[in-house]
Enzyme design. Structure first.
Site, PDB file in Angstrom:
ATOM      1  N   HIS A 182      -5.080  -2.580   0.942  1.00  0.00           N
ATOM      2  CA  HIS A 182      -4.835  -1.422   0.094  1.00  0.00           C
ATOM      3  C   HIS A 182      -3.353  -1.368  -0.210  1.00  0.00           C
ATOM      4  CE1 HIS A 182      -3.721   3.009  -0.049  1.00  0.00           C
ATOM      5  NE2 HIS A 182      -4.449   2.836  -1.126  1.00  0.00           N
ATOM      6  N   GLU A 225      -8.506   1.802   4.110  1.00  0.00           N
ATOM      7  CA  GLU A 225      -7.187   2.407   3.876  1.00  0.00           C
ATOM      8  C   GLU A 225      -6.977   3.694   4.666  1.00  0.00           C
ATOM      9  OE1 GLU A 225      -6.790   4.878  -0.052  1.00  0.00           O
ATOM     10  OE2 GLU A 225      -8.153   3.229  -0.490  1.00  0.00           O
ATOM     11  N   LYS A 267     -11.761   4.055 -10.820  1.00  0.00           N
ATOM     12  CA  LYS A 267     -12.183   5.178  -9.978  1.00  0.00           C
ATOM     13  C   LYS A 267     -13.502   5.727 -10.505  1.00  0.00           C
ATOM     14  CE  LYS A 267      -8.416   5.163  -7.484  1.00  0.00           C
ATOM     15  NZ  LYS A 267      -8.421   4.964  -6.027  1.00  0.00           N
ATOM     16  N   ASP A 299     -14.262   2.464  -7.022  1.00  0.00           N
ATOM     17  CA  ASP A 299     -13.724   3.178  -5.857  1.00  0.00           C
ATOM     18  C   ASP A 299     -14.104   4.654  -5.941  1.00  0.00           C
ATOM     19  OD1 ASP A 299     -12.200   4.279  -3.852  1.00  0.00           O
ATOM     20  OD2 ASP A 299     -10.279   3.514  -4.547  1.00  0.00           O
ATOM     21  N   GLU A 338     -15.766   0.850  -3.143  1.00  0.00           N
ATOM     22  CA  GLU A 338     -14.748   1.164  -2.138  1.00  0.00           C
ATOM     23  C   GLU A 338     -14.888   2.613  -1.689  1.00  0.00           C
ATOM     24  OE1 GLU A 338     -10.944  -0.320  -3.325  1.00  0.00           O
ATOM     25  OE2 GLU A 338      -9.855   1.276  -2.276  1.00  0.00           O
ATOM     26  N   ASP A 363      -4.094  -1.106   5.575  1.00  0.00           N
ATOM     27  CA  ASP A 363      -3.024  -0.369   4.903  1.00  0.00           C
ATOM     28  C   ASP A 363      -1.805  -0.478   5.802  1.00  0.00           C
ATOM     29  OD1 ASP A 363      -2.618   2.382   2.938  1.00  0.00           O
ATOM     30  OD2 ASP A 363      -1.360   2.219   4.713  1.00  0.00           O
TER      31      ASP A 363
END
Lengths: 428, 428
Positions: B330, B280, B197, B225, B251, B303
């Site tokens: 995802h 997602e 992240k 992400d 992402e 997703d």
């Protein structure tokens, strides 16, 4: 009510939500190619503060599912009740702080907005995700320029109001006889612009447009609305067939999420003199940004009850102004006319500076239930002179139409006109 | 259970919805630049038919607000209970009809999908609004071509499973010590791809990527992400600073609704060797269509719990195949790994025909609550061999985590770890 305001008496002591539904499906009012049996409804919120003052707001729905919206509002209410209104609004900046002071009660919304300084206005907008189209600084600049000639426009607005068109004559479920009667009625009332629903059957659409053009002639304005029923290429082909009737715009030709599709339709219809309108179902400012960026719409139809309130709508007006797209608000429903008039009048007075080529939609339904309903005269919305956003229902409207226990609903259940949801075990 | 199925015993006699929440916020599991205190949760649905058979489904949520999703499902339940399942599914075509026959119970979902004839598959997809990118006929052609070599791929899948990457080591709230420990753990488990992240602080991101690259080297894959925190230009500038660490993809760089913004980012990052991944939070197939059309994403992250179920997801796979975009689902959350594995395995066996350059996300949380949890070995999801979509909770998981009355929640309320929502008058 005391004129001395303390933190304590500005505390929100209750937030009540009601499920109000009006049985409009009984007469096909509101019917179009996508929605064949709407019962115009709303979730109606009453916030009360310690002083006893109440505020009202609503969001428009089509009947079934209103209970979900009510539930969502109940959940959000935990963030609201017990708060001091000045604290809540502090994060939205000085605009919302002004709403919470006593001056709120002395001003109508459009005038309140119009009287805010540009700096105050931009401070209440969330510019996140917008910076590649408009920054806070550019917005400020537009608002400063918008002040030029404001006084004159306020006076004109108070005198003649803001122009509108009517959708009332063109519901898809109406017979030719009824359409003819209504078109004549609105012509007599001074209307010069009419919107018809299309998209179910091409032959019927051609006949209906021909029928209406025969009554109103070609010096009046005609718009058509497909309510999202077409594929991209289908929209282009269908409208090519209707181009002979010179519609100003085709509204919602395809999925309201399809920016690239609308751009393709716009490009194809431009040589035919037909514009594309959309926005009433647009879910947030990021989608609006793209519709405006991509020249996917030439008429931007903001809705007062769809995106995140006045704050988010202001950002759409600012992007439309910067990119030169006309805003023509979607209205009708329940309370939408009452609300959008304020937004469009603010735009006229403080931002775009003109009403040329713009209209507010007008639909003459459910106004009688409001304490201060919209007033339309000579095809113009008269500028509201009462305080607030005009969203307070009359007491008897609530008693009659609260769902499902309202008097009118109980009567209709008893007669078997509608079935009582409480008989279903999943109604809670 | 009787093997003779009549209309009567295929009637749905109940649909129950539970609010299940897991207190993951206590250890920052799931934390990222946008969501700092998620309690991984779900609305869990049990449908029972007359024969006594039950089916389970769920949608993933982050805690607060799950009660709104529960309410929405309760409302929809009125359309479900009392229906005969064969009647409900008839409109979705023969695919869903097959699900309702006894053969449902003999097959795992991915295998059921893979064994359907192309004609049956396309008949369960709503192609509305998609025809300018893919028609039913084109989809049929792709599926027919996809059958080539199927048996071989089924065998390979049963043998080694489907590759995955881990996000478990990279939550934003984790310390370097914890990250280091987890990266080593997943390297030992055979993982070769890691996601971190980013997006809160550029300096911290640079340090963290440097730290992780020092452990895994440059022969392993690293993704990052941002969970939607950036403006368009900010995403480009920020990623230019992280390009030195050779991330495979960025992402969710900005608003999940901004097709044109993602296209702009993709174009700018392409020369730096960085791809863009998103999906997602994509709300429907029309937005997916545009992301794919505009080369706005190079990795399409479907997703299982966000858009309209398996039917709508299939249409996204078909568009991605036609436009040459890789699908990397995802997962994580609650039950997402359990569900998406089926979809991606179907794609491998019956549509794209390859897993090259593709992975399923893997997060090792909340699997212990399922009767048939996802099994990952040597960084591959093993092909499920039990019937269904792997979404049935263990009885004790429900007893412990149903919100707010579950045993674990009652215990946490008693200890003051969380506050009891029932004390709030707006909890109903």
């Amino acid at each position: 009510m005391s004129h001395v305001q303390t933190t304590e008496n500005l505390k929100i002591i209750s937030m009540d939500v009601k499920d109000l539904r009006f049985p409009t499906s009984l007469h096909a009012d509101g019917s179009d190619a996508m929605h064949n049996d709407p019962d115009y409804s709303c979730a109606y919120v009453t916030i009360k503060i310690q002083t006893g003052l109440e505020g009202h707001g609503l969001t428009f729905t089509l009947g079934r599912g209103t209970e979900i919206v009510v539930k969502a509002i109940q959940t959000l209410s935990a963030l609201v009740v017990g708060q001091v209104i000045t604290d809540i609004y502090r994060e939205f900046g000085s605009f919302w702080r002004t709403l919470t002071s006593e001056s709120q009660l002395r001003w109508v919304i459009w005038q309140l907005l119009a009287d805010l300084e540009p700096e105050q206005l931009v401070s209440c907008i969330d510019f996140r995700y917008l910076s590649n189209v408009i920054t806070k600084e550019e917005a400020l600049e537009l608002l400063k320029e918008g002040r030029e000639g404001k006084e004159e426009r306020v006076n004109k607005l108070l005198e003649v109001g803001y122009p509108c068109y009517t959708t009332q004559a063109g519901w898809l479920g109406y017979s030719n006889e009824k359409i003819s009667e209504l078109v004549e009625k609105y012509l007599d009332l001074g209307f010069t612009a009419f919107k018809l629903k299309v998209g179910k059957n091409l032959y019927d659409d051609i006949k209906r447009l021909e029928f209406v053009r025969n009554i109103i002639g070609y010096d009046k304005i005609l718009m058509v609305d497909a309510n999202q029923v077409w594929e991209v290429q289908e929209a282009i082909d269908w409208m090519a067939q209707l181009a002979q009737f010179k519609p100003l715009w085709i509204e919602e030709p395809t999925s309201p999420d399809d920016v690239l599709g609308h751009a393709q339709i716009s490009k194809a219809l431009h040589p035919l003199g037909i514009s594309v309108a959309s926005g009433e179902m647009c879910c947030n400012r990021v989608l609006f940004k793209q519709f405006l960026q991509a020249d996917a719409i030439q008429y931007c139809q903001i809705d007062s009850a769809r995106i995140g309130g006045v704050n988010e709508i202001l950002s759409v007006y600012l992007m439309a102004k910067k990119l030169g797209v006309k805003v023509c608000p979607h209205a009708g429903g329940v309370g939408l006319c009452e609300m959008v008039q304020h937004l469009q009048m603010w735009d006229y007075v403080a931002l775009s500076g003109t009403s040329e080529g713009r209209f507010i939609e007008y639909i003459d339904q459910q106004h009688e239930h409001f304490v201060n309903p919209t007033i339309v005269e000579n095809a113009h919305y008269l500028a509201p002179r009462t305080p607030g956003y005009n969203t307070t229902f009359k007491k008897e409207a609530i008693e009659n139409y609260i769902y499902p226990e309202g008097k009118e609903w109980e009567a209709m259940f008893a007669k078997g006109v509608f079935s009582d949801p409480r008989k279903h075990k999943y109604w809670t």
